[in-house]
Design an enzyme around this catalytic site. Structure first.
Site, PDB file in Angstrom:
ATOM      1  CG  ASP A 184       0.773 -11.146   9.845  1.00 22.25           C
ATOM      2  OD1 ASP A 184       0.242 -11.256  10.959  1.00 22.25           O
ATOM      3  OD2 ASP A 184       1.888 -10.599   9.705  1.00 22.25           O
ATOM      4  N   GLY A 204       1.615   2.954  11.445  1.00 21.76           N
ATOM      5  CA  GLY A 204       1.122   2.176  10.310  1.00 21.76           C
ATOM      6  C   GLY A 204      -0.140   2.793   9.737  1.00 21.76           C
ATOM      7  CG  PHE A 205      -0.800   3.680   5.874  1.00 23.68           C
ATOM      8  CD1 PHE A 205      -1.320   3.160   4.693  1.00 23.68           C
ATOM      9  CD2 PHE A 205       0.547   3.982   5.919  1.00 23.68           C
ATOM     10  CE1 PHE A 205      -0.509   2.936   3.586  1.00 23.68           C
ATOM     11  CE2 PHE A 205       1.365   3.762   4.816  1.00 23.68           C
ATOM     12  CZ  PHE A 205       0.831   3.243   3.652  1.00 23.68           C
ATOM     13  N   GLY A 206      -2.116   0.295   7.643  1.00 20.91           N
ATOM     14  CA  GLY A 206      -2.670  -0.916   7.013  1.00 20.91           C
ATOM     15  C   GLY A 206      -3.977  -1.324   7.678  1.00 20.91           C
ATOM     16  CG  ASN A 207      -6.830  -5.278   8.247  1.00 20.16           C
ATOM     17  OD1 ASN A 207      -6.630  -5.917   9.283  1.00 20.16           O
ATOM     18  ND2 ASN A 207      -8.027  -5.137   7.730  1.00 20.16           N
ATOM     19  CB  VAL A 208      -3.689  -3.859  12.362  1.00 24.42           C
ATOM     20  CG1 VAL A 208      -3.736  -3.711  13.867  1.00 24.42           C
ATOM     21  CG2 VAL A 208      -3.657  -5.334  11.977  1.00 24.42           C
ATOM     22  CD1 TRP A 241      -9.709   1.815   7.598  1.00 28.02           C
ATOM     23  CD2 TRP A 241     -10.050  -0.362   8.025  1.00 28.02           C
ATOM     24  NE1 TRP A 241     -11.003   1.508   7.223  1.00 28.02           N
ATOM     25  CE2 TRP A 241     -11.236   0.175   7.468  1.00 28.02           C
ATOM     26  CE3 TRP A 241     -10.013  -1.717   8.366  1.00 28.02           C
ATOM     27  CZ2 TRP A 241     -12.378  -0.600   7.253  1.00 28.02           C
ATOM     28  CZ3 TRP A 241     -11.150  -2.481   8.162  1.00 28.02           C
ATOM     29  CH2 TRP A 241     -12.311  -1.931   7.606  1.00 28.02           C
ATOM     30  CE  LYS A 265       1.713 -14.417  11.426  1.00 22.67           C
ATOM     31  NZ  LYS A 265       0.722 -13.834  12.359  1.00 22.67           N
TER      32      LYS A 265
HETATM   33  N1  GLU Z   1      -2.185 -12.487  11.417  1.00 19.84           N
HETATM   34  C1  GLU Z   1      -3.134 -12.322  12.472  1.00 19.84           C
HETATM   35  C2  GLU Z   1      -2.446 -12.533  13.798  1.00 19.84           C
HETATM   36  O1  GLU Z   1      -1.297 -12.171  13.954  1.00 19.84           O
HETATM   37  C3  GLU Z   1      -4.404 -13.144  12.261  1.00 19.84           C
HETATM   38  C4  GLU Z   1      -4.215 -14.624  12.109  1.00 19.84           C
HETATM   39  C5  GLU Z   1      -5.486 -15.394  11.758  1.00 19.84           C
HETATM   40  O2  GLU Z   1      -6.543 -14.787  11.637  1.00 19.84           O
HETATM   41  O3  GLU Z   1      -5.369 -16.620  11.604  1.00 19.84           O
HETATM   42  O4  GLU Z   1      -3.005 -12.986  14.749  1.00 19.84           O
END
Ligand code: GLU
Length: 447
Positions: free
Chosen positions: A164, A236-240, A242, A124
């Site tokens: 992320d 939330g209202f971000g990518n996830v 959505w 990360k």
């Molecule tokens: N940030 C996302 C996660 O928490 C995706 C990570 C990725 O696609 O490498 O799993």
């Protein structure tokens, strides 16, 4: 191995790293019994090795804002574990990012990636850069400055970052552009979440939310229930959020709430396709205000300032925002209002006492590392397509994502079924992920 002993040592070594210590404690508690049945793990000191990242890069990121003022941020990449494959995990840009947060996320990622069935290690990274209120030009200059340091640590067979919180398709574009310029390598495999014209996978933007709903379907099916007609509260209202809202609606559920740092939007009749599309515009604006939904759709959404999604009456709660976003009081309020299922989509979205409350009060609960693994799994599918120099169809990616989420659910059931027949999904996910990584470490010797 005794969890309390390991935790004592760790908190002495890493004082104040609360999120990291919380994530480690949760995993250790659930694997302790299984671990102690394997003396070979103890002999190779698997736990002591697994809780520390392989290495950490930290760097300064300097860029100039639109007023010509020089800004200084911190950048990090935590390469946590590569026992089952190259380092893989997202980048988070958020003002609250610290090393502790990225260590917790890298640790979780290691087990999550193991659950996907694909060969990916855990990592990360990110920065305390705050995208809120920034122009496109500022975002671009920050991403370029960030990549000026990061590029030396990553590579398509070594470490493959993705998005992320605060990092989506736009940011991945700026990061990839700068990587190519610096590394003079023009392959497509160093980042995932790329645009469709330069190596991205169809459905990657939707994958975390879609995968979460596929997992929820399996969990409900096992409990003799379905999604049809159920009221769902999403934070939330971000990518996830959505992707989750889109798939939940498609599968016949009713999304009655989305939220932001400013409050909640209650949507009594359920979110519409137009509103789901508008979530993308809200995210791209960098305003970070869910109130914008109620301003745009005043007859459909009612904004309540300072309130959380958990104050809205629902059957199923889907935390899709940030770690520790759902506290014990929220769990109690959800239960009082009739909620009977919580699938954690954000990483460590629920506080430990909230999880405990759910588990002891008949609320079905599944943890983020299982529920949200569809995102990184589809990143893995993007890597495969890049390596083959091919693009799969939406159908092919979706079928594979379905298959992976089904397998993750099966692994949870296999390792989490208790003597009384109930399923402890936290235990199931942690034990399944741990056994895979620990076995790989054992077989590769003391390194
Ligand atoms: N940030 C996302 C996660 O928490 C995706 C990570 C990725 O696609 O490498 O799993």
């Amino acid at each position: 191995m005794k969890t309390t002993d390991i935790m004592q040592q760790l908190s002495r070594k890493h004082p104040g790293e609360s999120e990291y210590l919380q994530a480690v404690q949760e995993v250790l508690e659930s694997i302790e019994d299984v671990y102690n049945q394997h003396p070979e793990f103890e002999q190779a000191q698997i736990i002591e090795r697994l809780v520390e990242p392989d290495r950490i890069f930290t760097f300064r990121v300097v860029w100039t804002d639109d007023r010509g003022k020089v800004q200084t941020n911190l950048g990090y990449r935590v390469q946590f574990n590569s026992a089952i494959g190259p380092y893989k995990g997202g980048l988070r840009f958020h003002r609250a990012v610290t090393l502790s947060m990225l260590k917790f996320l890298g640790f979780e990622q290691t087990f999550k990636n193991a659950l996907t069935t694909l060969p990916m290690g855990g990592a990360k990274g990110g920065s305390d850069f705050d995208p809120v209120g920034k122009s496109d030009g500022e975002i671009m200059r920050f991403c370029q400055a960030f990549m000026m340091e990061l590029w030396r640590c990553i590579g398509p067979d070594q470490d493959i970052p993705a998005g992320d919180v605060g990092v989506g398709g736009r940011e991945i574009g700026f990061l990839n552009g700068m990587y190519q310029k610096l590394a003079r390598e023009y392959h497509t495999g160093v980042l995932t979440g790329k645009g469709m014209t330069w190596g991205g996978s169809i459905l990657r933007p939707e994958a975390t939310g879609y995968g979460a709903l596929y997992f929820t379907q399996h969990l409900l099916d096992k409990a003799g229930k379905t999604l049809k007609g159920k009221k769902i509260a999403i934070s939330g209202f971000g990518n996830v959020a959505w992707g989750a809202a889109k798939k939940a609606t498609e599968l016949g559920a009713k999304v009655v709430a989305i939220s932001g740092p400013d409050g909640v939007c209650e949507i009594a009749d359920g979110i519409t396709a137009e509103m789901i599309d508008y979530m993308l515009i809200m995210r791209a604006s960098n305003r970070n205000k869910v109130e914008d939904m109620a301003t745009k759709f005043p007859d459909k959404a009612v904004f309540k300032e300072g309130k959380k999604a958990w104050s809205v009456k629902c059957d199923i709660a889907l935390p899709c925002a940030f770690q520790n976003e759902l506290a014990l009081e929220d769990a109690q309020e959800l239960k009082r209002n009739g909620c009977w299922c919580c699938c954690e989509v954000s990483n460590m979205g629920c506080q430990p006492d909230a999880i405990h409350y759910f588990q002891h009060n008949g609320v079905l609960f599944a943890p983020g590392k299982a529920v949200n693994a569809g995102g990184v799994a589809t990143s893995g599918l993007e890597m495969t397509q890049n390596a083959q120099h091919l693009n799969w169809t939406a159908q092919e990616v979706d079928d594979r994502l379905h298959h992976i989420m089904k397998s993750i659910h099966e692994q949870c059931v296999m390792h989490g079924t208790q003597a009384d027949g109930t399923i402890d999904y936290v235990k199931g996910a942690n034990i399944a992920g741990f056994m895979k990584v620990a076995t790989a470490m054992l077989e590769q010797g003391i390194i």
